[in-house]
Design a protein around this motif. Structure first.
Motif, PDB file in Angstrom:
ATOM      1  N   PHE A 243     -12.202 -10.131  -9.291  1.00 45.82           N
ATOM      2  CA  PHE A 243     -12.420  -8.768  -9.750  1.00 45.82           C
ATOM      3  C   PHE A 243     -11.122  -7.972  -9.643  1.00 45.82           C
ATOM      4  O   PHE A 243     -10.141  -8.420  -9.033  1.00 45.82           O
ATOM      5  CB  PHE A 243     -13.517  -8.095  -8.920  1.00 45.82           C
ATOM      6  CG  PHE A 243     -13.153  -7.851  -7.480  1.00 45.82           C
ATOM      7  CD1 PHE A 243     -12.697  -6.610  -7.058  1.00 45.82           C
ATOM      8  CD2 PHE A 243     -13.263  -8.864  -6.533  1.00 45.82           C
ATOM      9  CE1 PHE A 243     -12.356  -6.385  -5.738  1.00 45.82           C
ATOM     10  CE2 PHE A 243     -12.928  -8.652  -5.207  1.00 45.82           C
ATOM     11  CZ  PHE A 243     -12.472  -7.400  -4.804  1.00 45.82           C
ATOM     12  N   SER A 244     -11.121  -6.804 -10.255  1.00 49.91           N
ATOM     13  CA  SER A 244      -9.963  -5.915 -10.165  1.00 49.91           C
ATOM     14  C   SER A 244     -10.408  -4.581  -9.587  1.00 49.91           C
ATOM     15  O   SER A 244     -11.558  -4.152  -9.768  1.00 49.91           O
ATOM     16  CB  SER A 244      -9.327  -5.708 -11.544  1.00 49.91           C
ATOM     17  OG  SER A 244     -10.252  -5.099 -12.433  1.00 49.91           O
ATOM     18  N   PHE A 245      -9.513  -3.941  -8.882  1.00 49.61           N
ATOM     19  CA  PHE A 245      -9.803  -2.625  -8.315  1.00 49.61           C
ATOM     20  C   PHE A 245      -8.484  -1.873  -8.179  1.00 49.61           C
ATOM     21  O   PHE A 245      -7.537  -2.383  -7.585  1.00 49.61           O
ATOM     22  CB  PHE A 245     -10.471  -2.764  -6.941  1.00 49.61           C
ATOM     23  CG  PHE A 245     -10.963  -1.463  -6.364  1.00 49.61           C
ATOM     24  CD1 PHE A 245     -12.203  -0.959  -6.722  1.00 49.61           C
ATOM     25  CD2 PHE A 245     -10.190  -0.730  -5.480  1.00 49.61           C
ATOM     26  CE1 PHE A 245     -12.672   0.238  -6.204  1.00 49.61           C
ATOM     27  CE2 PHE A 245     -10.636   0.477  -4.957  1.00 49.61           C
ATOM     28  CZ  PHE A 245     -11.886   0.964  -5.312  1.00 49.61           C
ATOM     29  N   GLY A 246      -8.450  -0.698  -8.768  1.00 48.79           N
ATOM     30  CA  GLY A 246      -7.237   0.105  -8.692  1.00 48.79           C
ATOM     31  C   GLY A 246      -6.036  -0.537  -9.362  1.00 48.79           C
ATOM     32  O   GLY A 246      -4.896  -0.300  -8.960  1.00 48.79           O
ATOM     33  N   GLY A 247      -6.284  -1.371 -10.379  1.00 44.43           N
ATOM     34  CA  GLY A 247      -5.187  -2.008 -11.090  1.00 44.43           C
ATOM     35  C   GLY A 247      -4.692  -3.297 -10.481  1.00 44.43           C
ATOM     36  O   GLY A 247      -3.766  -3.918 -11.006  1.00 44.43           O
ATOM     37  N   ARG A 248      -5.310  -3.743  -9.381  1.00 42.51           N
ATOM     38  CA  ARG A 248      -4.911  -5.003  -8.748  1.00 42.51           C
ATOM     39  C   ARG A 248      -6.017  -6.033  -8.924  1.00 42.51           C
ATOM     40  O   ARG A 248      -7.201  -5.682  -8.955  1.00 42.51           O
ATOM     41  CB  ARG A 248      -4.632  -4.801  -7.254  1.00 42.51           C
ATOM     42  CG  ARG A 248      -3.515  -3.829  -6.955  1.00 42.51           C
ATOM     43  CD  ARG A 248      -3.229  -3.798  -5.462  1.00 42.51           C
ATOM     44  NE  ARG A 248      -2.609  -5.037  -5.010  1.00 42.51           N
ATOM     45  CZ  ARG A 248      -2.359  -5.304  -3.733  1.00 42.51           C
ATOM     46  NH1 ARG A 248      -2.708  -4.451  -2.794  1.00 42.51           N
ATOM     47  NH2 ARG A 248      -1.791  -6.446  -3.385  1.00 42.51           N
TER      48      ARG A 248
END
Length: 321
Positions: A243-248
């Protein structure tokens, strides 16, 4: 005062200045040697930790096994002249390990060990470069200002190839109330504010923390519900997800524990972090029927079908989506 006296004073002043420069250079060179020694100690420790983690990987990964363990032990025992080929051989072997087959906690530990090697190697390289640059000056060589200190050497090893996906082991809690409903939060990715989803309390496992302790800690921080780690049931489910979160991008592995809301306890979100305050909009209790009927996104995806039977857990760890 005659001209000859001025010349004598000028000569004395020049000698004083030269003496000050020589003492300052010698002191600076001594500090650089101390810095280089400290940088080598840090690099040596980082490489030793990587070898320890590599041995742990060798006990799990069937594709590496004894060969990886042998390379790790060889790197640990290698004398300085043999250190470079030994460490490079270990780097190549670790790069061939299929990390998808490893527990994410071990993947995270290996990634951290490799990251520390990269940082320590660069710090050591900078220290060696600065020390050699000063030692190679003519005045330093002619006057032997380095004394008997050995000339530092680079450790020419290949840097591990670091994955763009950050390993993130997490511990979560399926918290049930007296009616068998589950507590969920509604939040969003800060990079995609218009897309929300529901999820259970929980979060990342900190360094050196076991899963059960992490689940208990996260439960207190996010809900205010205090339950000893020993009272949590499970882990009952395991979920592997990218998954991705905050562009990471993250390579996630979530372990779910079961808990029951103590009588009289209420949910208190005052312990939210700044990120949680910004990204979590609400919380509520959900029944299995409500989960089956909703069109909203809920994680785990199978929560509606799993919820009715979770309180009668048979001790089997179940993979979920």
């Amino acid at each position: 005062m005659s001209a000859s006296w001025w010349l004598v004073l000028a000569g004395l002043a020049l000698l004083v200045l030269i003496g000050i420069w020589l003492v300052g250079t010698a002191n600076r060179l001594d500090r650089l040697h101390v810095r280089t020694d400290a940088a080598w100690a840090a690099l040596d420790a980082a490489l030793a930790r990587r070898a320890v983690v590599a041995r742990a990987v060798s006990g799990i990964d069937p594709g590496s096994g004894d060969h990886l363990r042998a390379l790790a032990e060889r790197a640990e025992r290698a004398d300085r002249p043999d250190r470079e080929p030994a460490e490079n051989a270990l780097t190549r072997e670790l790069a061939s390990v299929d990390r998808r087959e490893l527990p994410l906690t071990l993947v995270a530990e290996l990634a951290d060990a490799e990251q520390r090697v990269v940082i320590a190697r660069r710090v050591h390289g900078d220290a060696v470069r600065d020390t050699l640059s000063l030692r190679r000056r003519r005045a330093v060589r002619w006057l032997k200002l380095a004394g008997t200190a050995p000339s530092p050497e680079y450790l020419e090893i290949a840097e591990p190839s670091l994955s763009e996906d950050v390993p993130r082991p997490a511990a979560r809690v399926v918290l049930l109330d007296a009616e068998g409903r589950v507590l969920l939060f509604r939040g969003h990715d800060p990079a995609r504010a218009g897309v929300s989803y529901w999820f259970t309390p929980g979060g990342g496992v900190e360094a050196g923390e076991d899963l059960r302790t992490a689940a208990s800690r996260e439960l207190v921080e996010e809900t205010g519900v205090v339950l000893p780690a020993s009272s949590l049931v499970g882990p009952v489910w395991r979920r592997r997800v990218a998954f991705s979160f905050g562009g990471r991008s993250f390579d996630g592995e979530e372990w779910y524990f079961l808990a029951t809301l103590p009588e009289g306890a209420t949910v208190d979100t005052s312990g939210f972090t700044e990120v949680e305050v910004e990204t979590i909009a609400e919380h509520r209790w959900w029944s299995a029927d409500e989960l089956s009927a909703t069109s909203e996104t809920v994680y785990p995806v199978q929560l509606a079908e799993l919820l009715p039977a979770v309180s009668k857990w048979d001790g089997t760890l179940r993979p979920v989506r």
